[in-house]
Enzyme design. Structure first.
Site, mmCIF file in Angstrom:
data_model
loop_
_atom_site.group_PDB
_atom_site.id
_atom_site.type_symbol
_atom_site.label_atom_id
_atom_site.label_comp_id
_atom_site.label_asym_id
_atom_site.label_seq_id
_atom_site.Cartn_x
_atom_site.Cartn_y
_atom_site.Cartn_z
ATOM 1 N N ASP A 22 0.831 -1.197 0.000
ATOM 2 C CA ASP A 22 0.000 0.000 0.000
ATOM 3 C C ASP A 22 0.868 1.250 0.000
ATOM 4 O O ASP A 22 2.014 1.216 -0.456
ATOM 5 C CB ASP A 22 -0.964 -0.034 1.183
ATOM 6 C CG ASP A 22 -0.252 -0.194 2.532
ATOM 7 O OD1 ASP A 22 0.943 0.168 2.633
ATOM 8 O OD2 ASP A 22 -0.888 -0.670 3.493
ATOM 9 N N SER A 23 0.345 2.370 0.534
ATOM 10 C CA SER A 23 1.062 3.643 0.448
ATOM 11 C C SER A 23 2.368 3.658 1.221
ATOM 12 O O SER A 23 3.229 4.492 0.965
ATOM 13 C CB SER A 23 0.177 4.792 0.950
ATOM 14 O OG SER A 23 -0.147 4.619 2.319
ATOM 15 N N LEU A 24 2.523 2.747 2.160
ATOM 16 C CA LEU A 24 3.779 2.676 2.901
ATOM 17 C C LEU A 24 4.956 2.425 1.968
ATOM 18 O O LEU A 24 6.060 2.902 2.207
ATOM 19 C CB LEU A 24 3.700 1.564 3.953
ATOM 20 C CG LEU A 24 4.902 1.383 4.867
ATOM 21 C CD1 LEU A 24 5.086 2.614 5.742
ATOM 22 C CD2 LEU A 24 4.724 0.152 5.740
#
Length: 303
Positions: free
Chosen positions: A47-49
Site C-alpha cells: 500500500d502507500s507505505l
C-alpha cells in the site's frame, strides 16, 4: 539512522520509516542466506507505505503527485511516493546495494534493466480485503498479482527461462499491507463490522495474506517477507477521532493490530513447514514503532 517524514495522513509512517530503515540491513540475515549468496532483485507488493508511484498511472483519487510530496528527493519533484523523500521499498534496495530507488512497475519510463533488479507493484490505499482496494479504485491484491505475472513473462524474454527462474527464486519479495483494512474498512467506515467481529475479520485478512503468499510461491518465488501491522491505534486520524483531548494512542485498536500480527506470524510458520524450499519471514514493525512513539527521546526527538 535516517528519518524520513511521510506526509500521508493515513498513519504515523514517518515513525515507521525509522524502524523500516533497519530492515534492509537485516534482510540477508533474516532469510538465512548462505555465504557468498546475493539478492539479485527486490520486489514489493503493498500500500502507500511502499508505493513508489503506481497510483500515478491509474484512475484514482489517491495520489501523491503534487507538492509537498517528494520535496527532499533528488530534483525535489513529487513522484507518487507518499513521503517527502524515499519510502521503505527504496530503503530496502538501497541498503542491499542494488539501486537507489525501486521503480513503480506501471512507470512508462521503466527499462528492461530495471526488471532485472526489481520493481514495485504496491498501490496506495490497497488492502488484503478486496473491498478496501475497490472503495478507493486502486490496485487490489489480485491486480498486483496479475501485474506480477506480466512482469515474469517480460523477465523471461529479457533474461531467458533459466536466469529468470533464478532471479525469482533468489530475489527478496516483500508484502506490506493490512493497515487500510483494519483502520479504514473496519474501524473507520464500519463496512465489514456487520459481517465480522474483530476476531473473524483479522482471521479473514490473514487468510487473504496466506493465499497471496502461496500464489507467489507457485509463481516461483521462495524468499518472501511479510510485514505485520504497526500500532494502528497511534495513527493520527484515529488518535484525533478516538484518543480524547490529549489525542492519545487508542490501546484497543493497537490490540487489534497485535492480534493480527500474532495470527500472521503463526500462519507464516505453518506455511514454511508446508512449502518446500520456502523461506518465509514475518517482519515486525509494531514494537520498534511503538517504542519510538512512547520514547522519542531515545531517538533524538521530542514529543
Amino acid at each position: 539512522m535516517r528519518v524520513f517524514h511521510n506526509l500521508d495522513m493515513a498513519g504515523p509512517k514517518n515513525i515507521i520509516f525509522i524502524s523500516l530503515s533497519l530492515l534492509g540491513c537485516i534482510a540477508r540475515a533474516s532469510i538465512n542466506l548462505p555465504e557468498n549468496t546475493t539478492i539479485p532483485a527486490v520486489i514489493f507488493f503493498g500500500d502507500s507505505l511502499v508505493d513508489t508511484g503506481n497510483n500515478n498511472y491509474i484512475d484514482t483519487m489517491v495520489k501523491a503527485d503534487y507538492p509537498p510530496y517528494g520535496k527532499d528527493l533528488e530534483g525535489g519533484k513529487a513522484t507518487g511516493r507518499f513521503s517527502n523523500g524515499k519510502v521503505p521499498s527504496d530503503l530496502f534496495v538501497e541498503e542491499l546495494g542494488i539501486k537507489p530507488l525501486l521503480p513503480a512497475y506501471l512507470d512508462p519510463s521503466l527499462q528492461d534493466e530495471d526488471l532485472l533488479t526489481g520493481v514495485n507493484f504496491a498501490s496506495a490505499a490497497a488492502g488484503y480485503d478486496p473491498l478496501t482496494s475497490d472503495n478507493q479504485s486502486v490496485l487490489s491484491l489480485t491486480d498486483q498479482l496479475e501485474l506480477f505475472k506480466k512482469y515474469t513473462t517480460k523477465l523471461k524474454k529479457i533474461a531467458g527461462d533459466k536466469r529468470s527462474s533464478e532471479i525469482l527464486r533468489e530475489s527478496l519479495i516483500a508484502v506490506a499491507m493490512g493497515s487500510n483494512d483494519i483502520a479504514t474498512t473496519y474501524l473507520l467506515t464500519h463496512l465489514r463490522q456487520l459481517q465480522y467481529d474483530v476476531t473473524s475479520y483479522t482471521e479473514l485478512i490473514v487468510s487473504y495474506a496466506s493465499s497471496f503468499v502461496q500464489d507467489l510461491y507457485r509463481l516461483g518465488t521462495r524468499r518472501i517477507g511479510v510485514f505485520g501491522l504497526p500500532p494502528i491505534g497511534c495513527f493520527p486520524f484515529l488518535r484525533t477521532l478516538k484518543g480524547g483531548l490529549g489525542r492519545k494512542c487508542v490501546d484497543e485498536y493497537n490490540r487489534i493490530a497485535q492480534s493480527f500480527n500474532e495470527k500472521l506470524s503463526a500462519e507464516l510458520i505453518s506455511l514454511n513447514k508446508q512449502l518446500p524450499e520456502a523461506q518465509l519471514v514475518y517482519m515486525d514493525i509494531y514494537h520498534n514503532t511503538l517504542d519510538v512513539i512512547q520514547n522519542p527521546q531515545k531517538y533524538g526527538m521530542r514529543r
